[in-house]
Scaffold this active site. Structure first.
Site, mmCIF file in Angstrom:
data_model
loop_
_atom_site.group_PDB
_atom_site.id
_atom_site.type_symbol
_atom_site.label_atom_id
_atom_site.label_comp_id
_atom_site.label_asym_id
_atom_site.label_seq_id
_atom_site.Cartn_x
_atom_site.Cartn_y
_atom_site.Cartn_z
ATOM 1 N N TYR A 78 0.842 -1.206 0.000
ATOM 2 C CA TYR A 78 0.000 0.000 0.000
ATOM 3 C C TYR A 78 0.870 1.245 0.000
ATOM 4 C CZ TYR A 78 -4.155 -2.822 0.491
ATOM 5 O OH TYR A 78 -5.174 -3.705 0.241
ATOM 6 N N GLU A 134 -2.702 -7.153 -3.823
ATOM 7 C CA GLU A 134 -3.497 -6.031 -3.293
ATOM 8 C C GLU A 134 -2.736 -4.740 -3.507
ATOM 9 O OE1 GLU A 134 -4.935 -6.147 0.775
ATOM 10 O OE2 GLU A 134 -5.402 -8.289 0.637
HETATM 11 C C1 BDP Z 1 -4.691 -5.590 3.584
HETATM 12 C C2 BDP Z 1 -5.613 -6.711 3.977
HETATM 13 C C3 BDP Z 1 -7.070 -6.413 3.655
HETATM 14 C C4 BDP Z 1 -7.413 -5.003 4.120
HETATM 15 C C5 BDP Z 1 -6.524 -4.016 3.391
HETATM 16 C C6 BDP Z 1 -6.809 -2.545 3.779
HETATM 17 O O1 BDP Z 1 -5.234 -7.922 3.349
HETATM 18 O O2 BDP Z 1 -7.905 -7.364 4.245
HETATM 19 O O3 BDP Z 1 -8.754 -4.691 3.964
HETATM 20 O O4 BDP Z 1 -5.196 -4.293 3.768
HETATM 21 O O5 BDP Z 1 -6.217 -2.093 4.739
HETATM 22 O O6 BDP Z 1 -3.560 -5.582 4.356
HETATM 23 O O7 BDP Z 1 -7.631 -1.924 3.134
#
Ligand code: BDP
EC number: 3.2.1.31
Length: 651
Positions: free
Chosen positions: A504, A540
Site C-alpha cells: 500500500y 493487493e
Molecule cells: C490488507 C488486507 C485487507 C485489508 C486491506 C486494507 O489484506 O484485508 O482490507 O489491507 O487495509 O492488508 O484496506
C-alpha cells in the site's frame, strides 16, 4: 537467466488424488437429477440471540427440545443473511456468543416412507461453530464458517410414527478464538470504574466485519441409499486430445456398476467409461479458456455418472452430472500458464458483502457483480479472505472468470496463533475447501492464508505444513499464500509456487507522496524476484476513497487520489508485466463493512465500486486498462470485443 522447466500439475493421474484426505465422504453440490430431489429451506426462520451473561442459557434450558417460541420471544430472521444488520437492536449487531435458528419443515411423504431414499440436511455455511438438532436430536456439529456441512437424517425421519413436521434447530456461535480460522481473542475489561462486571470485547485481526449466521442456503436433498458420494476430476491435454481423469466414490453397497459419459455442450457423447476410475480421451477437445483470453472461453463438458446397484431392498440407480472444463495449469519461474499459454491475472479482490444482508448469499448481487466484472474486463478474482458460496464458483466456471481460492486463514497476526491445534484445524479447513472446490475449472490456485505474520519462525513451519498438505490433497494446482512481509524476512515464501504480494505505497506509508510509488514498487518486485525466482502477483494495492469526494491536484480520500495512485502502480506494473509479474488484483472491487475504527468511515472504502455497486472514477480507469491488457494478451491474437465498450445496454 536459467529457465526452470514448467511445473505442470495437470498431468498427474487420478491415483494421487485424495491420498491425504482425512475427511469422511464427499461434498458434491446438491443437485436435482432423475434420482435426486432438493428442498430449499431459505426464507424466514425463527431466531433468538442468547443474551444471558454466560451465553449458555439456551443449553441450560435445552431450547432445542421444544419449538423455540415456547422458550421465549423470537425474531423473524431471513436465511440466507447475516443476522447483524437485520434488526434495530444495536446489541445484535455486535453480539458475540450463541444465536439460535429454528425452522419447521413438512417433508414429502415419499421421503419419509420410501426406504430406498436417503434424506440429507445440508447447511451451506454457518459462521463459525454450529450445532444442529433435528426434532430435538443432536445431529451434527461443525467448526468453521464459509464451508458446507451435512448429515444423513434418514433415520430421524423414517422411523416410528411419521413425523408430520420436522423441526430443525441450529445454534451458532460467532466467537473467534486463537484456534479458529480466522482467529480472534476475547478481552475481558476488568476495570470496574469503566466497565460493567463481565464486560468483554471480541478482538479480531482482520479488516472486515465479522458477519455471522446462516449466510448461505440450508436445504434438504435426497439420494438413493446407495449413492454417488464423490467425484474427483482432473484434466490434461495431450497433443490435440483432452484428457479427463475421473475417480468416483460410492457409498451404501459394494455391488454396483458405474458408467461415466462425457457430453459436449451440444449434449453429444464424446467419450465414455465404466468403473470407479478411468481416463476419458476427447480428440479435438474444446478447452476451458479464461474469459477474454480466447474467443471461445469457458467451454464446459458434463460428466454424467450413472450408478446402478443391487441392494437388499432391490435395484437402485443414482445419477449425477458434473460440469467439466478441460484445461491445464502450470507455473514456470516467470509465468503462470493456462493451457500452455501465459496468463495474466487482471482482476479484483472481493468480499461477499453488501447492504443489510451482510454476507448473506444473494442472486441479484451475484449477477450484478458478474456484470460489473465483465464491464471492467476483469478476468480473475481472489476469494479474499474465505471461500465464497459454491454458486459463485459455478458462475466463474460458466463465465471463464479465474479464481484464486482462499481459505479463511486471515488475521494470523500473533505468535500464539501458530500453534498445533490451529495447524491441524487449518489443514482440515484446507481439506474441506479442496473437497468442495476441486472440480471447478475456474479455480487455478489455492491460497492458504492472507498476510500471516510470516516473518516468524513458527509461521514458517506452520505455512510449510499447510502448503505441503494442500499440495498432497490436490497435486493438480499451485498453492500460495498472500504476503505483506519483507522479502528477506518471509519464512513462508520458499514453499509457495507463486509469490503474492500486498503493498500500500503512498497509502499506509509515505501517504500523500504518489511520486514514490514507482520506485518503491520496482524495489519490491526486484527484491522478491531476485531472491525467489518465482512469478509474482500484486495481490493487493489501493486507496481509501469516499465516492463523491474530489480534489485536484489529488488529496487522500478523493476519487482523484485513488485514480492517481492506481496510475502510478500501473506504470510500475507495466515495467515488469512481461517479465515475471503475472497479475494485478485491485483492493477492492467494492466498499465493504468493517469493525468501527478511527481509520474506517462506515467500513473500508477502497472499492472501485461503492457498496451499492456504483462506479468511482477509478473504475473507468481500470476498465480501460483491463480491456487494453486483454487485447494484448489474447490467444490467438484477435481483438476482444466488449459490448460494454460499445455501450450496449445488453451487457
Ligand atoms: C490488507 C488486507 C485487507 C485489508 C486491506 C486494507 O489484506 O484485508 O482490507 O489491507 O487495509 O492488508 O484496506
Amino acid at each position: 537467466m536459467a529457465r526452470r522447466s514448467a511445473v505442470a500439475w495437470a498431468a498427474f493421474g487420478p491415483l494421487l488424488w485424495g491420498c491425504a484426505l482425512g475427511l469422511q465422504g464427499g461434498m458434491l453440490y446438491p443437485q436435482e437429477s432423475r434420482s435426486r430431489e432438493r428442498k430449499e429451506l431459505d426464507g424466514l426462520w425463527s431466531f433468538r440471540a442468547d443474551f444471558s451473561d454466560n451465553r449458555r442459557r439456551g443449553f441450560e434450558e435445552q431450547w432445542y427440545r421444544r419449538p423455540l417460541r415456547e422458550s421465549g420471544p423470537t425474531l423473524d430472521m431471513p436465511v440466507p443473511s447475516s443476522f447483524n444488520d437485520i434488526s434495530q437492536d444495536w446489541r445484535l449487531r455486535h453480539f458475540v456468543g450463541w444465536v439460535w435458528y429454528e425452522r419447521e419443515v413438512i417433508l414429502p411423504e415419499r421421503w419419509t416412507q420410501d426406504l430406498h431414499t436417503r434424506v440429507v440436511l445440508r447447511i451451506g455455511s454457518a459462521h463459525s461453530y454450529a450445532i444442529v438438532w433435528v426434532n430435538g436430536v443432536d445431529t451434527l456439529e461443525h467448526e468453521g464458517g464459509y464451508l458446507p456441512f451435512e448429515a444423513d437424517i434418514s433415520n430421524l425421519v423414517q422411523v416410528g410414527p411419521l413425523p408430520s413436521r420436522l423441526r430443525i434447530t441450529i445454534a451458532i456461535n460467532n466467537t473467534l478464538t486463537p484456534t479458529t480460522l480466522p482467529p480472534g481473542t476475547i478481552q475481558y475489561m476488568n476495570d470496574t470504574s469503566k466497565y460493567p462486571k463481565g464486560y468483554f470485547v471480541q478482538n479480531t485481526y482482520f479488516d472486515f466485519f465479522n458477519y455471522a449466521g446462516l449466510q448461505r442456503s440450508v436445504l434438504l436433498y435426497t439420494t438413493p441409499t446407495t449413492y454417488i458420494d464423490d467425484i474427483t476430476v482432473t484434466t490434461g491435454v495431450e497433443h490435440d486430445s483432452g484428457l479427463v481423469n475421473y475417480q468416483i466414490s460410492v457409498k451404501g453397497s459394494n455391488l454396483f456398476e458405474l458408467e461415466a459419459r462425457l457430453l459436449d455442450a451440444e449434449n453429444k457423447v464424446v467419450a465414455n467409461g465404466t468403473g470407479t476410475q478411468g481416463q476419458l480421451k476427447v480428440p479435438g477437445a474444446s478447452l476451458w479458456w479464461p474469459y477474454l483470453m480466447h474467443e471461445r472461453p469457458a467451454y464446459l463438458y458434463s460428466l454424467e455418472v450413472r450408478l446402478t446397484a443391487q441392494t437388499s431392498l432391490g435395484p437402485v440407480s443414482d445419477f449425477y452430472s458434473l460440469p467439466v472444463g478441460i484445461r491445464t495449469v502450470a507455473v514456470t519461474e516467470s509465468q503462470f500458464l493456462i493451457n500452455g499459454k501465459p496468463f495474466y491475472f487482471h482482476g479484483v479482490n472481493k468480499h461477499e458483502d453488501a447492504d443489510i444482508r451482510g454476507k448473506g448469499f444473494d442472486w441479484p448481487l451475484l449477477v450484478k457483480d458478474f456484470n460489473l466484472l465483465r464491464w471492467l474486463g476483469a478476468n480473475a478474482f481472489r476469494t479474499s479472505h474465505y471461500p465464497y458460496a459454491e454458486e459463485v464458483l459455478q458462475m466463474c466456471d460458466r463465465h471463464g472468470i479465474v479464481v484464486i481460492d482462499e481459505c479463511p486463514g486471515v488475521g494470523l497476526a500473533l505468535p500464539q496463533f501458530f500453534n498445533n491445534v490451529s495447524l491441524h484445524h487449518h489443514m482440515r479447513v484446507m481439506e474441506e475447501v479442496v473437497r468442495r472446490d476441486k472440480n471447478h475449472p475456474a479455480v487455478v490456485m489455492w491460497s492458504v492464508a492472507n498476510e500471516p505474520a510470516s516473518h516468524l519462525e513458527s509461521a514458517g513451519y506452520y505455512l510449510k505444513m499447510v502448503i505441503a498438505h494442500t499440495k498432497a490433497l490436490d497435486p493438480s494446482r499451485p498453492v500460495t499464500f498472500v504476503s505483506n512481509s519483507n522479502y528477506a524476512a518471509d519464512k513462508g515464501a520458499p514453499y509457495v509456487d507463486v509469490i503474492c504480494l500486498n503493498s500500500y505505497y503512498s497509502w499506509y506509508h509515505d501517504y500523500g507522496h504518489l511520486e514514490l510509488i514507482q520506485l518503491q514498487l520496482a524495489t519490491q518486485f526486484e527484491n522478491w524476484y531476485k531472491k525467489y525466482q518465482k512469478p509474482i502477483i500484486q495481490s493487493e494495492y489501493g486507496a481509501e476513497t469516499i465516492a463523491g469526494f474530489h480534489q485536484d491536484p489529488p488529496l487522500m480520500f478523493t476519487e482523484e487520489y485513488q485514480k492517481s495512485l492506481l496510475e502510478q502502480y500501473h506504470l510500475g506494473l507495466d515495467q515488469k508485466r512481461r517479465k515475471y509479474v503475472v497479475g494485478e488484483l485491485i483492493w477492492n472491487f467494492a466498499d465493504f463493512m468493517t469493525e468501527q475504527s478511527l481509520t474506517r468511515v462506515l467500513g473500508n472504502k477502497k472499492g472501485i465500486f461503492t457498496r451499492q455497486r456504483q462506479p468511482k472514477s477509478a473504475a473507468f480507469l481500470l476498465r480501460e486498462r483491463y480491456w487494453k491488457i486483454a487485447n494484448e494478451t489474447r490467444y490467438p491474437h484477435s481483438v476482444a470485443k466488449s459490448q460494454c465498450l460499445e455501450n450496449s445496454p445488453f451487457t
